[in-house]
Design an enzyme around this catalytic site. Structure first.
Site, PDB file in Angstrom:
ATOM      1  N   GLY A  15      58.286 -26.294  25.226  1.00  0.00           N
ATOM      2  CA  GLY A  15      57.374 -25.417  24.474  1.00  0.00           C
ATOM      3  C   GLY A  15      56.927 -25.944  23.131  1.00  0.00           C
ATOM      4  O   GLY A  15      55.868 -25.562  22.644  1.00  0.00           O
TER       5      GLY A  15
ATOM      6  N   ASP B  68      58.953 -23.913  19.426  1.00  0.00           N
ATOM      7  CA  ASP B  68      57.807 -23.015  19.498  1.00  0.00           C
ATOM      8  C   ASP B  68      58.131 -21.631  18.925  1.00  0.00           C
ATOM      9  O   ASP B  68      57.404 -21.124  18.077  1.00  0.00           O
ATOM     10  CB  ASP B  68      57.276 -22.907  20.941  1.00  0.00           C
ATOM     11  CG  ASP B  68      58.359 -22.539  21.966  1.00  0.00           C
ATOM     12  OD1 ASP B  68      59.538 -22.388  21.584  1.00  0.00           O
ATOM     13  OD2 ASP B  68      58.009 -22.407  23.159  1.00  0.00           O
TER      14      ASP B  68
ATOM     15  N   ASP C 126      63.502 -16.736  18.900  1.00  0.00           N
ATOM     16  CA  ASP C 126      63.580 -15.437  19.581  1.00  0.00           C
ATOM     17  C   ASP C 126      64.975 -14.853  19.334  1.00  0.00           C
ATOM     18  O   ASP C 126      65.259 -14.393  18.227  1.00  0.00           O
ATOM     19  CB  ASP C 126      63.271 -15.667  21.070  1.00  0.00           C
ATOM     20  CG  ASP C 126      63.026 -14.399  21.857  1.00  0.00           C
ATOM     21  OD1 ASP C 126      62.262 -13.539  21.391  1.00  0.00           O
ATOM     22  OD2 ASP C 126      63.599 -14.252  22.951  1.00  0.00           O
ATOM     23  N   SER C 127      65.879 -14.931  20.308  1.00  0.00           N
ATOM     24  CA  SER C 127      67.242 -14.430  20.075  1.00  0.00           C
ATOM     25  C   SER C 127      67.986 -15.285  19.051  1.00  0.00           C
ATOM     26  O   SER C 127      68.935 -14.826  18.430  1.00  0.00           O
ATOM     27  CB  SER C 127      68.034 -14.414  21.386  1.00  0.00           C
ATOM     28  OG  SER C 127      68.394 -15.730  21.758  1.00  0.00           O
ATOM     29  N   GLY C 128      67.553 -16.539  18.903  1.00  0.00           N
ATOM     30  CA  GLY C 128      68.232 -17.467  17.992  1.00  0.00           C
ATOM     31  C   GLY C 128      69.283 -18.324  18.682  1.00  0.00           C
ATOM     32  O   GLY C 128      69.850 -19.223  18.070  1.00  0.00           O
TER      33      GLY C 128
ATOM     34  N   LEU D 258      68.124 -22.153  18.930  1.00  0.00           N
ATOM     35  CA  LEU D 258      68.096 -22.854  17.644  1.00  0.00           C
ATOM     36  C   LEU D 258      69.489 -23.014  17.055  1.00  0.00           C
ATOM     37  O   LEU D 258      69.795 -24.055  16.467  1.00  0.00           O
ATOM     38  CB  LEU D 258      67.151 -22.146  16.682  1.00  0.00           C
ATOM     39  CG  LEU D 258      65.667 -22.345  17.030  1.00  0.00           C
ATOM     40  CD1 LEU D 258      64.773 -21.456  16.170  1.00  0.00           C
ATOM     41  CD2 LEU D 258      65.267 -23.811  16.873  1.00  0.00           C
TER      42      LEU D 258
ATOM     43  N   LYS E 134      60.166 -14.181  16.021  1.00  0.00           N
ATOM     44  CA  LYS E 134      60.246 -12.773  16.442  1.00  0.00           C
ATOM     45  C   LYS E 134      61.518 -12.201  15.831  1.00  0.00           C
ATOM     46  O   LYS E 134      62.557 -12.105  16.518  1.00  0.00           O
ATOM     47  CB  LYS E 134      60.315 -12.669  17.966  1.00  0.00           C
ATOM     48  CG  LYS E 134      59.076 -13.131  18.718  1.00  0.00           C
ATOM     49  CD  LYS E 134      59.313 -12.899  20.211  1.00  0.00           C
ATOM     50  CE  LYS E 134      58.172 -13.365  21.074  1.00  0.00           C
ATOM     51  NZ  LYS E 134      58.509 -13.261  22.526  1.00  0.00           N
TER      52      LYS E 134
ATOM     53  N   ASP F 109      54.556 -21.331  27.452  1.00  0.00           N
ATOM     54  CA  ASP F 109      54.208 -21.015  28.839  1.00  0.00           C
ATOM     55  C   ASP F 109      54.657 -19.631  29.283  1.00  0.00           C
ATOM     56  O   ASP F 109      55.525 -19.000  28.677  1.00  0.00           O
ATOM     57  CB  ASP F 109      54.866 -22.030  29.786  1.00  0.00           C
ATOM     58  CG  ASP F 109      56.361 -21.749  29.972  1.00  0.00           C
ATOM     59  OD1 ASP F 109      57.073 -21.665  28.948  1.00  0.00           O
ATOM     60  OD2 ASP F 109      56.795 -21.574  31.125  1.00  0.00           O
TER      61      ASP F 109
ATOM     62  N   ARG G 249      49.975 -23.171  29.137  1.00  0.00           N
ATOM     63  CA  ARG G 249      50.288 -24.029  27.979  1.00  0.00           C
ATOM     64  C   ARG G 249      49.030 -24.619  27.367  1.00  0.00           C
ATOM     65  O   ARG G 249      49.004 -24.996  26.198  1.00  0.00           O
ATOM     66  CB  ARG G 249      51.215 -25.179  28.391  1.00  0.00           C
ATOM     67  CG  ARG G 249      52.612 -24.761  28.821  1.00  0.00           C
ATOM     68  CD  ARG G 249      53.508 -26.009  28.913  1.00  0.00           C
ATOM     69  NE  ARG G 249      54.670 -25.801  29.748  1.00  0.00           N
ATOM     70  CZ  ARG G 249      55.843 -25.314  29.333  1.00  0.00           C
ATOM     71  NH1 ARG G 249      55.996 -24.961  28.074  1.00  0.00           N
ATOM     72  NH2 ARG G 249      56.854 -25.173  30.163  1.00  0.00           N
TER      73      ARG G 249
HETATM   74  P1  IMP Z   1      66.015 -17.940  22.158  1.00  0.00           P
HETATM   75  O1  IMP Z   1      67.107 -18.907  22.475  1.00  0.00           O
HETATM   76  O2  IMP Z   1      66.259 -16.576  22.714  1.00  0.00           O
HETATM   77  O3  IMP Z   1      65.699 -17.891  20.674  1.00  0.00           O
HETATM   78  O4  IMP Z   1      64.762 -18.436  22.963  1.00  0.00           O
HETATM   79  C1  IMP Z   1      63.804 -19.221  22.402  1.00  0.00           C
HETATM   80  C2  IMP Z   1      62.941 -19.754  23.513  1.00  0.00           C
HETATM   81  O5  IMP Z   1      62.585 -18.741  24.444  1.00  0.00           O
HETATM   82  C3  IMP Z   1      61.637 -20.259  22.940  1.00  0.00           C
HETATM   83  O6  IMP Z   1      61.753 -21.599  22.508  1.00  0.00           O
HETATM   84  C4  IMP Z   1      60.720 -20.121  24.121  1.00  0.00           C
HETATM   85  O7  IMP Z   1      60.829 -21.254  24.951  1.00  0.00           O
HETATM   86  C5  IMP Z   1      61.257 -18.930  24.865  1.00  0.00           C
HETATM   87  N1  IMP Z   1      60.464 -17.742  24.518  1.00  0.00           N
HETATM   88  C6  IMP Z   1      60.786 -16.748  23.672  1.00  0.00           C
HETATM   89  N2  IMP Z   1      59.804 -15.839  23.550  1.00  0.00           N
HETATM   90  C7  IMP Z   1      58.812 -16.289  24.355  1.00  0.00           C
HETATM   91  C8  IMP Z   1      57.483 -15.815  24.642  1.00  0.00           C
HETATM   92  O8  IMP Z   1      57.006 -14.797  24.126  1.00  0.00           O
HETATM   93  N3  IMP Z   1      56.751 -16.567  25.509  1.00  0.00           N
HETATM   94  C9  IMP Z   1      57.221 -17.717  26.085  1.00  0.00           C
HETATM   95  N4  IMP Z   1      58.438 -18.204  25.835  1.00  0.00           N
HETATM   96  C10 IMP Z   1      59.232 -17.506  24.973  1.00  0.00           C
HETATM   97 MG    MG Z   2      61.471 -23.208  24.007  1.00  0.00          MG
END
Ligand code: IMP
Ligand code: MG
Length: 179
Positions: A46, A105, A108-110, A113, A136, A164, A170
């Site tokens: 992403g 990209d 989200d939940s973190g 990262l 987010k 995506d 994308r």
């Molecule tokens: P986390 O580990 O929950 O923070 O997920 C982060 C990853 O989830 C991002 O790098 C994206 O690849 C994917 N993701 C989170 N939100 C979205 C969205 O709205 N559209 C597409 N991919 C998302």
């Molecule tokens: Mg990602």
């Protein structure tokens, strides 16, 4: 783009010119905060479009960044994360003592990262900063310091500019919301 290439189910959220302007500004912010050597560690898939523009924005701001890539477990084909982060593919070498900028990209939940941040620290990086095009904040489960954020967005599922849905969309030059 021709109207026929616009998917009907995507509502534009952040136009291409706003993305370009913000990414250029992020290049200046990062250059000011991280003068000298920087190794971008780009999260696939992403982050690749954002990273390509950010690399050039950093160059314009006077930073000749190195680029490495890592690939992690993703959302799969659905809209919800599995909650488990796994490294797929090789780990970049030579990160000892480097100043690392993780580029993704979306924060989200973190989980992703914070996992990658620890991976970089374990690899001996001298400094680890994080740049995410989108944040987010309402979705955060694991606290993680996101140093550079392009845009904060609501809890909507977005696509485009490298991001995506089921490996599609994308190519969109803007960020849009999938209904
Ligand atoms: P986390 O580990 O929950 O923070 O997920 C982060 C990853 O989830 C991002 O790098 C994206 O690849 C994917 N993701 C989170 N939100 C979205 C969205 O709205 N559209 C597409 N991919 C998302
Ligand atoms: Mg990602």
């Amino acid at each position: 783009m021709p109207p026929s290439a616009l998917p009907g189910a995507v509502t534009p959220l952040i136009p291409a010119d706003a993305l370009a302007e913000r990414v250029t500004a992020m290049g200046r912010e990062i250059a000011a905060a991280m003068p000298g050597d920087v190794t971008m560690v780009v999260l696939l898939k992403g982050g690749f479009v954002f990273a390509a523009d950010l690399l050039r924005a950093l160059g314009v701001a006077g930073v000749d960044a190195r680029v490495e890539f890592i690939r992690l477990s993703s959302y799969g084909s659905g809209k919800e994360s599995s909650g488990t982060v796994v490294l797929i593919g090789p780990m970049p070498e030579g990160l000892e003592g480097r100043r690392v900028l993780i580029v993704d990209d979306i924060a989200d939940s973190g989980r992703t990262l914070s996992y990658v941040r620890q991976l970089m620290l374990d690899a001996g990086a001298a400094e680890v900063r994080i740049a995410a095009l989108l944040d987010k904040p309402s979705r955060r489960v694991i606290p993680v310091p996101v140093d550079f954020i392009g845009f904060s967005v609501e809890d909507r599922f977005v696509v485009g500019y490298g991001i995506d849905y089921a490996e599609g969309y994308r190519y969109l030059p803007f960020i849009g919301v999938v209904e």
